[in-house]
Design a protein around this motif. Sequence first.
Motif, PDB file in Angstrom:
ATOM      1  N   TYR A 163      18.364  65.279  30.488  1.00 15.88           N
ATOM      2  CA  TYR A 163      17.847  64.069  31.126  1.00 15.88           C
ATOM      3  C   TYR A 163      16.340  63.928  30.908  1.00 15.88           C
ATOM      4  O   TYR A 163      15.818  62.807  30.794  1.00 15.88           O
ATOM      5  CB  TYR A 163      18.112  64.091  32.629  1.00 15.88           C
ATOM      6  N   PHE A 164      15.614  65.075  30.882  1.00 20.34           N
ATOM      7  CA  PHE A 164      14.154  65.041  30.814  1.00 20.34           C
ATOM      8  C   PHE A 164      13.607  65.138  29.397  1.00 20.34           C
ATOM      9  O   PHE A 164      12.438  64.836  29.171  1.00 20.34           O
ATOM     10  CB  PHE A 164      13.566  66.199  31.640  1.00 20.34           C
ATOM     11  N   SER A 165      14.429  65.594  28.444  1.00 23.75           N
ATOM     12  CA  SER A 165      13.916  65.903  27.105  1.00 23.75           C
ATOM     13  C   SER A 165      13.219  64.710  26.467  1.00 23.75           C
ATOM     14  O   SER A 165      12.088  64.822  25.965  1.00 23.75           O
ATOM     15  CB  SER A 165      15.048  66.399  26.205  1.00 23.75           C
ATOM     16  N   ALA A 166      13.857  63.556  26.490  1.00 23.10           N
ATOM     17  CA  ALA A 166      13.273  62.372  25.845  1.00 23.10           C
ATOM     18  C   ALA A 166      12.029  61.903  26.589  1.00 23.10           C
ATOM     19  O   ALA A 166      11.063  61.433  25.968  1.00 23.10           O
ATOM     20  CB  ALA A 166      14.298  61.251  25.772  1.00 23.10           C
ATOM     21  N   LEU A 167      12.012  62.049  27.909  1.00 20.68           N
ATOM     22  CA  LEU A 167      10.847  61.644  28.695  1.00 20.68           C
ATOM     23  C   LEU A 167       9.642  62.526  28.373  1.00 20.68           C
ATOM     24  O   LEU A 167       8.516  62.043  28.230  1.00 20.68           O
ATOM     25  CB  LEU A 167      11.172  61.723  30.184  1.00 20.68           C
ATOM     26  N   LEU A 168       9.874  63.831  28.253  1.00 24.93           N
ATOM     27  CA  LEU A 168       8.797  64.756  27.920  1.00 24.93           C
ATOM     28  C   LEU A 168       8.237  64.470  26.535  1.00 24.93           C
ATOM     29  O   LEU A 168       7.016  64.389  26.338  1.00 24.93           O
ATOM     30  CB  LEU A 168       9.309  66.203  27.982  1.00 24.93           C
ATOM     31  N   LEU A 169       9.133  64.304  25.572  1.00 26.15           N
ATOM     32  CA  LEU A 169       8.702  64.094  24.190  1.00 26.15           C
ATOM     33  C   LEU A 169       8.088  62.715  23.995  1.00 26.15           C
ATOM     34  O   LEU A 169       7.165  62.547  23.193  1.00 26.15           O
ATOM     35  CB  LEU A 169       9.886  64.308  23.250  1.00 26.15           C
ATOM     36  N   ASN A 170       8.593  61.747  24.723  1.00 21.87           N
ATOM     37  CA  ASN A 170       8.013  60.403  24.661  1.00 21.87           C
ATOM     38  C   ASN A 170       6.569  60.417  25.157  1.00 21.87           C
ATOM     39  O   ASN A 170       5.685  59.761  24.611  1.00 21.87           O
ATOM     40  CB  ASN A 170       8.854  59.438  25.500  1.00 21.87           C
ATOM     41  N   ALA A 171       6.328  61.186  26.235  1.00 20.61           N
ATOM     42  CA  ALA A 171       4.969  61.312  26.768  1.00 20.61           C
ATOM     43  C   ALA A 171       4.042  61.959  25.751  1.00 20.61           C
ATOM     44  O   ALA A 171       2.905  61.513  25.542  1.00 20.61           O
ATOM     45  CB  ALA A 171       4.989  62.126  28.058  1.00 20.61           C
ATOM     46  N   LEU A 172       4.511  63.020  25.082  1.00 20.89           N
ATOM     47  CA  LEU A 172       3.698  63.698  24.083  1.00 20.89           C
ATOM     48  C   LEU A 172       3.411  62.793  22.887  1.00 20.89           C
ATOM     49  O   LEU A 172       2.300  62.772  22.356  1.00 20.89           O
ATOM     50  CB  LEU A 172       4.419  64.962  23.597  1.00 20.89           C
ATOM     51  N   ARG A 173       4.403  62.041  22.476  1.00 19.59           N
ATOM     52  CA  ARG A 173       4.256  61.208  21.279  1.00 19.59           C
ATOM     53  C   ARG A 173       3.364  59.990  21.547  1.00 19.59           C
ATOM     54  O   ARG A 173       2.635  59.534  20.653  1.00 19.59           O
ATOM     55  CB  ARG A 173       5.637  60.753  20.800  1.00 19.59           C
ATOM     56  N   TYR A 174       3.412  59.438  22.778  1.00 22.77           N
ATOM     57  CA  TYR A 174       2.704  58.182  23.045  1.00 22.77           C
ATOM     58  C   TYR A 174       1.587  58.315  24.078  1.00 22.77           C
ATOM     59  O   TYR A 174       1.196  57.326  24.698  1.00 22.77           O
ATOM     60  CB  TYR A 174       3.709  57.110  23.470  1.00 22.77           C
ATOM     61  N   ASN A 175       1.114  59.536  24.297  1.00 23.86           N
ATOM     62  CA  ASN A 175      -0.072  59.754  25.130  1.00 23.86           C
ATOM     63  C   ASN A 175       0.100  59.187  26.540  1.00 23.86           C
ATOM     64  O   ASN A 175      -0.688  58.371  27.011  1.00 23.86           O
ATOM     65  CB  ASN A 175      -1.312  59.145  24.456  1.00 23.86           C
TER      66      ASN A 175
END
Length: 438
Positions: free
Chosen positions: A312-324
Amino acid sequence: MLIEFQVGNFLSFKDIVTFSMVASDINSQDTELDENNVFSVNQELKLLKTTAIYGANASGKTNLAKAFSFMRNFVINSSKEMQITDFITVEHFRLSTETENKPSFFQATFYLNKKTYKYGFKVSQDKVVEEWLFFQNKIKEYQLFQRNVNNNKFKINRKSFQEGLDLKEKTKHNSLFISVVAQFNGKISAEIIKWFANSQVISGSGTQDDFYKKVTLKLFESPLIKKDSINLIKDLDLSIQDIDITKEKLSLENLPSSIPDELKTMILRSSSGEFSSIQTSHEKYNENGEIIGFEKFDLEKNESEGTKKLFYFSALLLNALRYNQVLIIDELDARLHPIITHKIIELFNSKKYNQKSAQLVFMTHDTNLLNPNLFGSRLLRRDQIWFTEKNQQGATDLYSLAEYDDIAEDDPLEADYIRGRYGAIPFIGNFKNLLSNE
């Protein structure tokens, strides 16, 4: 990028408290800690990539996340969703007569488009009492607008905030001016709204997992994010080799048998008629230990609660890293092994994986993160460790470990915290009257 957040007279916060992501002027023995965990915005400003907030149960950790979440949602939605008769869903500090008739206070300072903005408001349940926006460059601070309902004053900088001119009368008493201006395509206002929208507040306790699941499934429509998420889950040693998502038609047969038939019928009528089936692939072996294929598991039925949370959190974490993005996660460590929690924080502290300087603020009880002996080195600087503690009147105080001058680099932070050196721990009774027959 978040610089500072302040809140007062809201939930357990009686007086105004300040949470800061500004790096203190300290040097760690481990120079890599300073190089990785801190980033420079400009010559004057250095910010932290991550911060951990510790405290006893009911000390106010979750309330800090709720405070930022309230501000975020009110900024985004107050203009388009609030009717003129609606009450504002803000809850003042209820344990003192001093705060009963006073508004709640919210202010965020952040770096956006090479400028530092300071935006805030005071709000009661029936109206926005005050609202303000400033920006500052290297030389000085400029007021863009100031609103005071009680004095019936509304000042707008005609040179620097032209987008707000002539919109005073279009602003309802229970709506924010910044939201109204953004609705009329104000350039600065729209960028500020976007900044708040990109700052996510997440609960790790499991109460909102269904929502995060839907968000993740939506983000998985991007092949890049799906690939990154699967790689993250594989790297965290969950024995999952792939994840398949398929749309299936909803029917009585694929609803749980424990649900009564009448309720099943209601669900079918109210739904879109489809649901997403999520299957994980695991390697299958023969008697010689050789891989002979893959076995599929249903995520919801066959995987652990920790595995589901990571999905559930994986995409949210990576999205934050990718888009600051700014990511605030309450109970990050819930249902996760300490090593996995540690690795997630390492990702955000990393120069390699966090090249755009996304920020992670997390509330936790995991004291293992304070013990360098478990992981080979320190994970956090002293200014990255914060505490919440309630006083005798039930009000939350918020403070940083960097405020302690007598802490040495090799002090056992985990043990000292548990022993109460920094406060912010529960005071346990002696259970004297427990199970008494009197």
